[in-house]
Write a protein that holds these residues in place. Structure first.
Motif, short mmCIF file in Angstrom:
data_model
loop_
_atom_site.label_atom_id
_atom_site.label_comp_id
_atom_site.label_asym_id
_atom_site.label_seq_id
_atom_site.Cartn_x
_atom_site.Cartn_y
_atom_site.Cartn_z
N ILE A 217 0.84 -1.20 0.00
CA ILE A 217 0.00 0.00 0.00
C ILE A 217 0.88 1.25 0.00
CG2 ILE A 217 -1.93 -1.10 1.18
CD1 ILE A 217 -1.06 0.21 3.75
N ASN A 218 0.35 2.29 -0.65
CA ASN A 218 0.95 3.62 -0.64
C ASN A 218 0.00 4.54 0.12
OD1 ASN A 218 2.88 2.49 -2.36
ND2 ASN A 218 1.74 3.12 -4.18
N VAL A 219 0.54 5.44 0.90
CA VAL A 219 -0.29 6.33 1.71
C VAL A 219 0.07 7.78 1.42
CG1 VAL A 219 -0.74 4.71 3.57
CG2 VAL A 219 1.31 6.11 3.64
N THR A 220 -0.96 8.64 1.50
CA THR A 220 -0.78 10.08 1.33
C THR A 220 -1.61 10.80 2.38
OG1 THR A 220 -0.39 9.89 -1.05
CG2 THR A 220 -1.07 12.05 -0.22
N SER A 221 -1.03 11.81 2.98
CA SER A 221 -1.75 12.64 3.93
C SER A 221 -1.63 14.10 3.48
CB SER A 221 -1.15 12.50 5.34
OG SER A 221 -1.81 13.35 6.26
N THR A 222 -2.73 14.83 3.56
CA THR A 222 -2.73 16.25 3.21
C THR A 222 -3.10 17.07 4.43
OG1 THR A 222 -5.06 16.30 2.54
CG2 THR A 222 -3.44 15.69 0.86
N ILE A 223 -2.48 18.23 4.55
CA ILE A 223 -2.78 19.14 5.64
C ILE A 223 -2.92 20.55 5.07
CG2 ILE A 223 -0.33 19.48 6.20
CD1 ILE A 223 -1.15 19.82 9.11
N THR A 224 -3.90 21.28 5.56
CA THR A 224 -4.14 22.66 5.13
C THR A 224 -3.82 23.60 6.28
OG1 THR A 224 -5.88 21.95 3.60
CG2 THR A 224 -5.83 24.27 4.18
N LEU A 225 -2.93 24.55 6.02
CA LEU A 225 -2.47 25.48 7.04
C LEU A 225 -2.79 26.92 6.63
CD1 LEU A 225 1.06 23.91 7.59
CD2 LEU A 225 -0.94 23.57 9.03
N ASN A 226 -2.98 27.77 7.63
CA ASN A 226 -3.22 29.18 7.38
C ASN A 226 -1.91 29.93 7.61
OD1 ASN A 226 -4.09 32.04 7.95
ND2 ASN A 226 -6.07 31.11 7.46
N MET A 227 -1.49 30.68 6.60
CA MET A 227 -0.18 31.33 6.64
C MET A 227 -0.23 32.61 7.49
SD MET A 227 2.03 29.51 5.03
CE MET A 227 3.30 30.71 4.78
N THR A 228 -0.40 32.45 8.78
CA THR A 228 -0.38 33.59 9.69
C THR A 228 0.96 33.73 10.39
OG1 THR A 228 -1.32 32.21 11.44
CG2 THR A 228 -2.87 33.48 10.08
N SER A 229 1.82 32.74 10.23
CA SER A 229 3.15 32.79 10.84
C SER A 229 4.07 31.87 10.04
CB SER A 229 3.10 32.35 12.31
OG SER A 229 2.64 31.00 12.40
N ASN A 230 5.36 31.90 10.35
CA ASN A 230 6.31 31.02 9.69
C ASN A 230 5.99 29.56 9.99
OD1 ASN A 230 7.57 33.33 8.84
ND2 ASN A 230 9.22 33.23 10.35
N ILE A 231 6.20 28.68 8.99
CA ILE A 231 5.87 27.27 9.13
C ILE A 231 7.14 26.44 9.10
CG2 ILE A 231 4.77 25.30 7.98
CD1 ILE A 231 2.60 27.17 7.03
#
Length: 290
Positions: free
Chosen positions: A200-214
Protein backbone atom coordinates in the motif's frame (compact mmCIF):
# COMPACT_ATOMS: atom_id res chain seq x y z
CA UNK A 1 4.99 -38.32 -7.71
CA UNK A 2 7.33 -35.54 -8.89
CA UNK A 3 10.90 -35.20 -7.73
CA UNK A 4 10.12 -31.88 -6.07
CA UNK A 5 7.29 -33.16 -3.90
CA UNK A 6 8.43 -36.78 -3.46
CA UNK A 7 12.00 -36.10 -2.39
CA UNK A 8 11.14 -34.63 1.02
CA UNK A 9 8.40 -37.20 1.54
CA UNK A 10 11.00 -39.99 1.40
CA UNK A 11 12.98 -38.16 4.04
CA UNK A 12 9.98 -37.98 6.38
CA UNK A 13 9.39 -41.72 6.07
CA UNK A 14 12.68 -42.53 7.82
CA UNK A 15 13.05 -39.95 10.56
CA UNK A 16 14.69 -40.76 13.84
CA UNK A 17 15.10 -37.33 15.37
CA UNK A 18 18.06 -36.70 17.66
CA UNK A 19 18.15 -32.90 17.99
CA UNK A 20 15.48 -30.26 17.34
CA UNK A 21 15.53 -26.47 17.52
CA UNK A 22 13.25 -23.61 16.47
CA UNK A 23 14.09 -20.07 15.36
CA UNK A 24 12.04 -17.03 14.32
CA UNK A 25 13.36 -14.55 11.74
CA UNK A 26 12.08 -11.46 9.97
CA UNK A 27 13.23 -10.54 6.47
CA UNK A 28 12.56 -7.45 4.38
CA UNK A 29 10.83 -7.56 1.01
CA UNK A 30 13.38 -7.75 -1.86
CA UNK A 31 16.16 -8.19 0.69
CA UNK A 32 18.12 -11.23 1.90
CA UNK A 33 18.04 -13.36 5.02
CA UNK A 34 20.11 -16.24 6.40
CA UNK A 35 18.28 -19.14 8.04
CA UNK A 36 20.47 -20.90 10.63
CA UNK A 37 21.27 -24.61 10.63
CA UNK A 38 24.46 -25.58 12.48
CA UNK A 39 25.67 -28.99 13.62
CA UNK A 40 29.37 -29.07 14.48
CA UNK A 41 29.49 -32.64 15.86
CA UNK A 42 28.83 -34.75 12.80
CA UNK A 43 28.83 -38.55 13.29
CA UNK A 44 30.95 -39.14 10.19
CA UNK A 45 32.78 -37.40 7.35
CA UNK A 46 30.88 -34.83 5.30
CA UNK A 47 30.71 -37.30 2.40
CA UNK A 48 28.28 -39.36 4.53
CA UNK A 49 26.02 -36.42 5.35
CA UNK A 50 22.90 -35.30 3.46
CA UNK A 51 21.16 -31.99 4.16
CA UNK A 52 17.63 -31.02 3.10
CA UNK A 53 16.04 -27.61 3.42
CA UNK A 54 12.31 -27.59 2.77
CA UNK A 55 9.37 -25.25 3.21
CA UNK A 56 6.14 -26.58 4.65
CA UNK A 57 3.33 -26.35 2.13
CA UNK A 58 0.11 -28.23 1.54
CA UNK A 59 -0.27 -30.78 0.13
CA UNK A 60 3.50 -31.32 -0.27
CA UNK A 61 6.53 -29.41 1.04
CA UNK A 62 8.75 -27.43 -1.33
CA UNK A 63 12.44 -28.26 -1.65
CA UNK A 64 14.51 -25.17 -0.97
CA UNK A 65 18.11 -26.47 -0.98
CA UNK A 66 19.91 -29.82 -0.93
CA UNK A 67 23.43 -31.07 -0.18
CA UNK A 68 24.07 -34.75 -0.97
CA UNK A 69 27.21 -36.50 0.27
CA UNK A 70 28.75 -33.17 1.22
CA UNK A 71 28.09 -31.42 -2.09
CA UNK A 72 25.42 -28.87 -3.00
CA UNK A 73 22.92 -30.41 -5.44
CA UNK A 74 20.40 -28.00 -7.08
CA UNK A 75 18.65 -30.79 -9.02
CA UNK A 76 15.66 -31.18 -6.71
CA UNK A 77 15.14 -27.51 -5.78
CA UNK A 78 11.63 -26.18 -6.43
CA UNK A 79 11.27 -23.68 -9.24
CA UNK A 80 10.35 -20.70 -7.06
CA UNK A 81 13.60 -21.03 -5.09
CA UNK A 82 16.03 -21.71 -7.93
CA UNK A 83 18.70 -19.05 -8.14
CA UNK A 84 17.58 -17.55 -4.81
CA UNK A 85 18.54 -20.23 -2.26
CA UNK A 86 22.18 -20.92 -1.46
CA UNK A 87 24.21 -23.21 0.79
CA UNK A 88 27.85 -22.32 1.36
CA UNK A 89 29.93 -25.22 -0.03
CA UNK A 90 32.96 -24.12 2.00
CA UNK A 91 31.00 -24.25 5.25
CA UNK A 92 29.64 -27.79 4.91
CA UNK A 93 32.78 -29.47 6.29
CA UNK A 94 32.46 -27.37 9.46
CA UNK A 95 28.80 -28.29 9.95
CA UNK A 96 27.51 -24.94 8.69
CA UNK A 97 24.34 -25.64 6.70
CA UNK A 98 22.86 -22.16 6.91
CA UNK A 99 20.48 -21.26 4.10
CA UNK A 100 20.64 -17.87 2.42
CA UNK A 101 17.52 -16.60 0.63
CA UNK A 102 17.83 -13.64 -1.71
CA UNK A 103 15.28 -11.33 -3.32
CA UNK A 104 12.64 -12.14 -0.72
CA UNK A 105 8.99 -12.06 -1.74
CA UNK A 106 5.87 -12.11 0.39
CA UNK A 107 5.33 -15.72 -0.73
CA UNK A 108 8.49 -16.72 1.15
CA UNK A 109 6.73 -16.31 4.49
CA UNK A 110 6.30 -19.64 6.25
CA UNK A 111 7.94 -22.54 8.09
CA UNK A 112 11.30 -23.93 6.94
CA UNK A 113 13.01 -27.12 8.08
CA UNK A 114 16.67 -28.08 7.90
CA UNK A 115 17.04 -31.87 8.14
CA UNK A 116 20.50 -33.44 8.50
CA UNK A 117 20.81 -37.16 7.76
CA UNK A 118 23.66 -39.63 8.17
CA UNK A 119 23.58 -41.49 4.91
CA UNK A 120 25.18 -44.90 5.64
CA UNK A 121 21.87 -46.22 7.00
CA UNK A 122 19.63 -43.37 5.68
CA UNK A 123 17.61 -43.84 8.85
CA UNK A 124 19.50 -41.64 11.28
CA UNK A 125 18.24 -38.08 11.44
CA UNK A 126 20.88 -36.39 13.55
CA UNK A 127 19.44 -32.88 13.51
CA UNK A 128 16.30 -30.94 12.58
CA UNK A 129 16.02 -27.15 12.76
CA UNK A 130 12.74 -25.30 12.24
CA UNK A 131 12.74 -21.65 11.21
CA UNK A 132 9.66 -19.44 11.09
CA UNK A 133 10.25 -16.74 8.49
CA UNK A 134 8.22 -13.55 8.36
CA UNK A 135 8.67 -11.17 5.43
CA UNK A 136 7.79 -7.54 5.97
CA UNK A 137 7.85 -4.46 3.76
CA UNK A 138 9.07 -1.11 5.00
CA UNK A 139 7.52 2.17 3.97
CA UNK A 140 9.74 4.60 2.13
CA UNK A 141 10.95 7.78 3.85
CA UNK A 142 8.00 10.20 3.62
CA UNK A 143 8.33 13.15 1.26
CA UNK A 144 6.55 16.47 1.77
CA UNK A 145 5.49 18.32 -1.35
CA UNK A 146 3.40 21.40 -2.06
CA UNK A 147 2.19 23.44 -5.00
CA UNK A 148 4.16 26.57 -5.85
CA UNK A 149 4.63 28.77 -2.80
CA UNK A 150 5.50 31.95 -4.66
CA UNK A 151 3.67 35.12 -3.76
CA UNK A 152 2.08 33.61 -0.65
CA UNK A 153 0.27 36.33 1.26
CA UNK A 154 -0.38 36.64 4.97
CA UNK A 155 -3.48 34.65 5.94
CA UNK A 156 -3.53 32.58 2.73
CA UNK A 157 -4.24 28.84 3.02
CA UNK A 158 -1.47 26.41 2.07
CA UNK A 159 -1.90 22.65 1.42
CA UNK A 160 0.96 20.19 1.96
CA UNK A 161 1.08 16.56 0.76
CA UNK A 162 3.04 13.78 2.52
CA UNK A 163 3.60 10.53 0.56
CA UNK A 164 5.13 7.18 1.56
CA UNK A 165 5.11 3.91 -0.41
CA UNK A 166 5.55 0.17 -0.11
CA UNK A 167 4.15 -0.92 3.26
CA UNK A 168 2.02 -3.89 4.25
CA UNK A 169 -0.24 -2.38 6.90
CA UNK A 170 -1.92 1.00 6.91
CA UNK A 171 0.07 3.29 9.22
CA UNK A 172 -0.92 6.41 11.07
CA UNK A 173 0.46 9.65 9.65
CA UNK A 174 1.16 12.56 11.97
CA UNK A 175 2.23 16.13 11.26
CA UNK A 176 4.68 17.57 13.80
CA UNK A 177 5.42 21.23 14.47
CA UNK A 178 9.21 21.28 14.31
CA UNK A 179 9.37 24.39 16.53
CA UNK A 180 7.93 22.72 19.63
CA UNK A 181 7.73 19.01 18.67
CA UNK A 182 3.96 18.93 19.18
CA UNK A 183 1.53 17.16 16.87
CA UNK A 184 -0.59 19.42 14.69
CA UNK A 185 -4.34 19.00 15.38
CA UNK A 186 -6.02 16.90 12.70
CA UNK A 187 -8.87 19.29 11.93
CA UNK A 188 -7.50 19.96 8.46
CA UNK A 189 -5.71 16.62 7.86
CA UNK A 190 -6.89 13.89 5.45
CA UNK A 191 -5.30 10.48 4.84
CA UNK A 192 -5.62 8.35 1.68
CA UNK A 193 -4.60 4.74 0.95
CA UNK A 194 -3.83 3.27 -2.48
CA UNK A 195 -3.24 -0.48 -2.88
CA UNK A 196 -0.47 -1.64 -5.21
CA UNK A 197 -0.83 -5.42 -5.28
CA UNK A 198 -0.05 -6.65 -1.76
CA UNK A 199 1.54 -3.33 -0.84
CA UNK A 200 0.00 0.00 0.00
CA UNK A 201 0.95 3.62 -0.64
CA UNK A 202 -0.29 6.33 1.71
CA UNK A 203 -0.78 10.08 1.33
CA UNK A 204 -1.75 12.64 3.93
CA UNK A 205 -2.73 16.25 3.21
CA UNK A 206 -2.78 19.14 5.64
CA UNK A 207 -4.14 22.66 5.13
CA UNK A 208 -2.47 25.48 7.04
CA UNK A 209 -3.22 29.18 7.38
CA UNK A 210 -0.18 31.33 6.64
CA UNK A 211 -0.38 33.59 9.69
CA UNK A 212 3.15 32.79 10.84
CA UNK A 213 6.31 31.02 9.69
CA UNK A 214 5.87 27.27 9.13
CA UNK A 215 8.33 24.53 10.11
CA UNK A 216 6.71 21.10 9.91
CA UNK A 217 7.53 17.38 9.56
CA UNK A 218 5.52 14.37 8.41
CA UNK A 219 5.87 11.13 10.44
CA UNK A 220 4.83 7.62 9.30
CA UNK A 221 4.01 5.60 12.44
CA UNK A 222 4.20 1.77 12.09
CA UNK A 223 4.61 -1.26 14.35
CA UNK A 224 8.29 -1.49 13.35
CA UNK A 225 9.10 2.14 14.10
CA UNK A 226 8.61 5.66 12.79
CA UNK A 227 9.82 7.29 9.59
CA UNK A 228 10.22 11.07 9.54
CA UNK A 229 10.42 13.40 6.57
CA UNK A 230 12.81 16.31 6.20
CA UNK A 231 11.65 19.54 7.83
CA UNK A 232 9.58 21.68 5.46
CA UNK A 233 9.85 25.44 6.03
CA UNK A 234 8.22 28.54 4.58
CA UNK A 235 8.07 32.15 5.79
CA UNK A 236 4.82 34.09 5.91
CA UNK A 237 4.85 37.54 4.31
CA UNK A 238 3.64 40.47 6.34
CA UNK A 239 0.16 41.58 5.43
CA UNK A 240 -0.04 44.86 3.53
CA UNK A 241 -2.31 47.33 5.35
CA UNK A 242 -3.92 50.70 4.45
CA UNK A 243 -5.02 51.94 7.89
CA UNK A 244 -5.22 55.58 9.14
CA UNK A 245 -1.52 55.69 10.00
CA UNK A 246 -0.47 54.66 6.52
CA UNK A 247 -2.95 57.12 4.97
CA UNK A 248 -1.64 60.02 7.08
CA UNK A 249 1.94 59.28 6.10
CA UNK A 250 0.91 59.16 2.45
CA UNK A 251 -0.86 62.54 2.67
CA UNK A 252 2.09 64.22 4.39
CA UNK A 253 4.52 62.81 1.88
CA UNK A 254 2.35 63.95 -1.02
CA UNK A 255 2.08 67.47 0.44
CA UNK A 256 5.82 67.82 0.83
CA UNK A 257 6.38 66.71 -2.74
CA UNK A 258 3.83 69.27 -3.99
CA UNK A 259 5.51 72.13 -2.08
CA UNK A 260 8.91 71.13 -3.38
CA UNK A 261 7.65 71.13 -6.96
CA UNK A 262 6.09 74.59 -6.51
CA UNK A 263 9.38 76.02 -5.24
CA UNK A 264 11.24 74.57 -8.17
CA UNK A 265 8.77 76.05 -10.67
CA UNK A 266 8.96 79.56 -9.12
CA UNK A 267 12.75 79.54 -9.20
CA UNK A 268 12.81 78.38 -12.77
CA UNK A 269 10.49 81.18 -13.86
CA UNK A 270 12.62 83.81 -12.14
CA UNK A 271 15.74 82.57 -13.81
CA UNK A 272 14.15 82.65 -17.27
CA UNK A 273 12.13 85.91 -17.04
CA UNK A 274 12.40 88.20 -20.23
CA UNK A 275 13.56 91.87 -19.55
CA UNK A 276 10.86 94.63 -20.06
CA UNK A 277 11.48 97.38 -22.72
CA UNK A 278 11.52 101.13 -21.68
CA UNK A 279 11.74 103.90 -24.33
CA UNK A 280 14.47 106.58 -23.88
CA UNK A 281 13.39 109.86 -22.26
CA UNK A 282 14.05 111.94 -25.38
CA UNK A 283 11.85 109.68 -27.47
CA UNK A 284 9.08 110.01 -24.96
CA UNK A 285 9.33 113.86 -25.14
CA UNK A 286 9.17 113.87 -28.92
CA UNK A 287 6.18 111.68 -28.90
CA UNK A 288 4.39 113.91 -26.45
CA UNK A 289 5.07 117.04 -28.55
CA UNK A 290 3.87 115.45 -31.68
Amino acid sequence: MTAQSGFPAIVFCYLTTVFRSAVGLVGVLNGSVELPCLHHQLPGPIEEIDVYWQMKKEPNPLVVAVALHGKVDPTHVSEIFRGRSHLNPNGLHAGNFNLRLNNLSLHDRGTYQCIILWSPSFTSNISETTVELEVTAEFSIPVVETPSVRNLQHGQELTLNCTSKGGLEEPRIAWINAHDGKEVPDGHIHQYVLWDGDLINVTSTITLNMTSNISIQCVIITRNGNLTSLTWKVEAREKETSGPGVLAVSLITGGLVAVLLAVVVVRWRRMHRFPSYEAPTTQMSDLQRG
